[in-house]
Design a protein around this motif. Structure first.
Motif, PDB file in Angstrom:
ATOM      1  N   LEU A  63       0.837  -1.196   0.000  1.00 56.71           N
ATOM      2  CA  LEU A  63       0.000   0.000   0.000  1.00 56.71           C
ATOM      3  C   LEU A  63       0.872   1.246   0.000  1.00 56.71           C
ATOM      4  N   ASP A  64       1.906   1.226   0.833  1.00 57.78           N
ATOM      5  CA  ASP A  64       2.890   2.289   0.934  1.00 57.78           C
ATOM      6  C   ASP A  64       4.124   1.691   1.618  1.00 57.78           C
ATOM      7  N   PRO A  65       5.201   2.451   1.807  1.00 52.13           N
ATOM      8  CA  PRO A  65       6.411   1.855   2.386  1.00 52.13           C
ATOM      9  C   PRO A  65       6.281   1.324   3.809  1.00 52.13           C
ATOM     10  N   THR A  66       5.183   1.603   4.498  1.00 55.17           N
ATOM     11  CA  THR A  66       5.017   1.098   5.865  1.00 55.17           C
ATOM     12  C   THR A  66       3.841   0.140   6.019  1.00 55.17           C
ATOM     13  N   HIS A  67       3.142  -0.177   4.927  1.00 58.51           N
ATOM     14  CA  HIS A  67       2.015  -1.106   4.999  1.00 58.51           C
ATOM     15  C   HIS A  67       2.044  -2.052   3.800  1.00 58.51           C
ATOM     16  N   ALA A  68       2.231  -3.343   4.086  1.00 64.04           N
ATOM     17  CA  ALA A  68       2.226  -4.334   3.017  1.00 64.04           C
ATOM     18  C   ALA A  68       1.812  -5.688   3.572  1.00 64.04           C
ATOM     19  N   TRP A  69       1.393  -6.570   2.674  1.00 63.37           N
ATOM     20  CA  TRP A  69       0.907  -7.895   3.059  1.00 63.37           C
ATOM     21  C   TRP A  69       1.377  -8.915   2.035  1.00 63.37           C
ATOM     22  N   ILE A  70       1.587 -10.147   2.491  1.00 61.97           N
ATOM     23  CA  ILE A  70       1.858 -11.246   1.578  1.00 61.97           C
ATOM     24  C   ILE A  70       0.918 -12.397   1.903  1.00 61.97           C
ATOM     25  N   ALA A  71       0.527 -13.113   0.856  1.00 60.99           N
ATOM     26  CA  ALA A  71      -0.257 -14.338   1.007  1.00 60.99           C
ATOM     27  C   ALA A  71       0.658 -15.511   0.703  1.00 60.99           C
ATOM     28  N   THR A  72       0.742 -16.449   1.633  1.00 56.83           N
ATOM     29  CA  THR A  72       1.485 -17.689   1.419  1.00 56.83           C
ATOM     30  C   THR A  72       0.494 -18.845   1.474  1.00 56.83           C
ATOM     31  N   GLU A  73       1.001 -20.059   1.374  1.00 61.84           N
ATOM     32  CA  GLU A  73       0.101 -21.211   1.374  1.00 61.84           C
ATOM     33  C   GLU A  73      -0.653 -21.358   2.684  1.00 61.84           C
ATOM     34  N   LYS A  74      -0.057 -20.956   3.798  1.00 65.02           N
ATOM     35  CA  LYS A  74      -0.673 -21.211   5.096  1.00 65.02           C
ATOM     36  C   LYS A  74      -1.119 -19.957   5.843  1.00 65.02           C
ATOM     37  N   TRP A  75      -0.540 -18.779   5.515  1.00 67.02           N
ATOM     38  CA  TRP A  75      -0.818 -17.592   6.316  1.00 67.02           C
ATOM     39  C   TRP A  75      -0.889 -16.321   5.473  1.00 67.02           C
ATOM     40  N   ILE A  76      -1.562 -15.315   6.054  1.00 65.02           N
ATOM     41  CA  ILE A  76      -1.473 -13.939   5.582  1.00 65.02           C
ATOM     42  C   ILE A  76      -0.513 -13.227   6.523  1.00 65.02           C
ATOM     43  N   TRP A  77       0.479 -12.541   5.958  1.00 66.07           N
ATOM     44  CA  TRP A  77       1.490 -11.854   6.755  1.00 66.07           C
ATOM     45  C   TRP A  77       1.429 -10.350   6.503  1.00 66.07           C
ATOM     46  N   GLY A  78       1.744  -9.562   7.541  1.00 67.98           N
ATOM     47  CA  GLY A  78       1.882  -8.113   7.406  1.00 67.98           C
ATOM     48  C   GLY A  78       3.303  -7.730   7.771  1.00 67.98           C
ATOM     49  N   TRP A  79       3.673  -6.487   7.513  1.00 66.68           N
ATOM     50  CA  TRP A  79       5.057  -6.106   7.759  1.00 66.68           C
ATOM     51  C   TRP A  79       5.189  -4.769   8.440  1.00 66.68           C
ATOM     52  N   GLY A  80       6.456  -4.456   8.796  1.00 66.47           N
ATOM     53  CA  GLY A  80       6.796  -3.157   9.359  1.00 66.47           C
ATOM     54  C   GLY A  80       7.305  -2.237   8.275  1.00 66.47           C
ATOM     55  N   VAL A  81       8.524  -1.752   8.397  1.00 65.16           N
ATOM     56  CA  VAL A  81       9.072  -0.779   7.453  1.00 65.16           C
ATOM     57  C   VAL A  81       9.691  -1.494   6.257  1.00 65.16           C
ATOM     58  N   CYS A  82       9.079  -1.343   5.103  1.00 63.07           N
ATOM     59  CA  CYS A  82       9.568  -1.877   3.822  1.00 63.07           C
ATOM     60  C   CYS A  82      10.142  -3.282   3.927  1.00 63.07           C
ATOM     61  N   GLY A  83       9.346  -4.197   4.454  1.00 61.61           N
ATOM     62  CA  GLY A  83       9.702  -5.605   4.419  1.00 61.61           C
ATOM     63  C   GLY A  83      10.763  -6.077   5.378  1.00 61.61           C
ATOM     64  N   SER A  84      11.182  -5.244   6.330  1.00 56.41           N
ATOM     65  CA  SER A  84      12.247  -5.652   7.234  1.00 56.41           C
ATOM     66  C   SER A  84      11.758  -6.628   8.294  1.00 56.41           C
ATOM     67  N   THR A  85      10.501  -6.519   8.712  1.00 59.30           N
ATOM     68  CA  THR A  85       9.934  -7.386   9.744  1.00 59.30           C
ATOM     69  C   THR A  85       8.544  -7.845   9.306  1.00 59.30           C
ATOM     70  N   TRP A  86       8.288  -9.154   9.366  1.00 63.13           N
ATOM     71  CA  TRP A  86       7.002  -9.698   8.963  1.00 63.13           C
ATOM     72  C   TRP A  86       6.280 -10.293  10.173  1.00 63.13           C
ATOM     73  N   ILE A  87       4.959 -10.051  10.244  1.00 63.29           N
ATOM     74  CA  ILE A  87       4.144 -10.517  11.357  1.00 63.29           C
ATOM     75  C   ILE A  87       3.029 -11.400  10.810  1.00 63.29           C
ATOM     76  N   ARG A  88       2.846 -12.572  11.397  1.00 66.37           N
ATOM     77  CA  ARG A  88       1.786 -13.473  10.976  1.00 66.37           C
ATOM     78  C   ARG A  88       0.446 -12.937  11.456  1.00 66.37           C
ATOM     79  N   LEU A  89      -0.498 -12.759  10.527  1.00 67.34           N
ATOM     80  CA  LEU A  89      -1.783 -12.141  10.865  1.00 67.34           C
ATOM     81  C   LEU A  89      -2.937 -13.135  10.934  1.00 67.34           C
ATOM     82  N   ALA A  90      -3.108 -13.956   9.899  1.00 63.40           N
ATOM     83  CA  ALA A  90      -4.277 -14.830   9.845  1.00 63.40           C
ATOM     84  C   ALA A  90      -3.959 -16.084   9.049  1.00 63.40           C
ATOM     85  N   LYS A  91      -4.620 -17.172   9.385  1.00 62.44           N
ATOM     86  CA  LYS A  91      -4.412 -18.442   8.701  1.00 62.44           C
ATOM     87  C   LYS A  91      -4.982 -18.379   7.286  1.00 62.44           C
ATOM     88  N   ASN A  92      -4.288 -18.991   6.349  1.00 62.39           N
ATOM     89  CA  ASN A  92      -4.704 -18.975   4.950  1.00 62.39           C
ATOM     90  C   ASN A  92      -4.593 -20.379   4.377  1.00 62.39           C
TER      91      ASN A  92
END
Length: 198
Positions: free
Chosen positions: A113-142
């Protein structure tokens, strides 16, 4: 999607755990080298911004995301000496330089969305991040989602197999199904939403 024998579009099966076959020794350095391209809209051209050129190593990119003014992330599988691992190539200067961040899973898709908000979808989870991909946080099962798309930091959508479209109002922590996504004719087992646009 892809064209089936009957000429109609059919969903593409995605297996994010599948890793690329090791390259022949003679091709390791040169065959699989161009990983990321950046468009030069003003010139109507493309230029290479990342070259993977490492002995006994190969890199396969599965998803790319970009957000102005210069945050670029490319996720995929890095294989070194036959050992695969999920990684993200992260640039904060529009592709001038890259750092490699190890991921828990291989991305199916990346949305910035911008340099401080992004998400990735993997086979098992939806992940969110901190500053430009440096830290990823598991958000929801996928289990069945291919794509994510956010309108702002809180409101987003996800789409995938079995006529599944979900929406979130809390940045991706909780998701609710959209009933309208199941209305089109056709078997859910043979249907998939593979892209989102507004």
């Amino acid at each position: 999607t892809e064209q089936g024998r009957d000429g109609k579009e059919a969903p593409i099966a995605i297996d994010s755990q599948q890793t690329p076959s090791p390259l022949p020794a003679r091709a390791i350095r040169n065959a699989l080298t161009v990983a990321v391209l950046t468009g030069l809209a003003a010139q109507g051209a493309w230029r290479s911004v990342y070259l993977h050129d490492e002995d006994q190593s190969s890199l396969a990119i599965s998803a790319i995301g970009f957000a102005a003014p210069g945050c670029l992330i490319a996720g995929g599988v890095l294989v070194k000496k036959g050992r695969p691992k999920a990684v993200a190539l992260v640039s904060t200067d529009g592709g001038g330089t890259f750092s490699t961040v190890t991921l828990k899973e291989v991305p199916r898709s990346i949305y910035l969305l911008d340099p401080t908000h992004a998400w990735i979808a993997t086979e098992k989870w939806i992940w969110g991040w901190g500053v430009c991909g440096s830290t990823w946080i598991r958000l929801a099962k996928n289990e069945e989602l291919y794509r994510v798309h956010f309108l702002d930091a809180q409101h987003g959508f996800a789409a995938g197999t079995n006529k599944t479209v979900l929406q979130t109002a809390d940045g991706g922590k909780q998701w609710q199904k959209l009933a309208a996504a199941a209305e089109p004719a056709g078997s859910p087992e043979r249907s998939a939403y593979t892209s989102i646009s507004f």
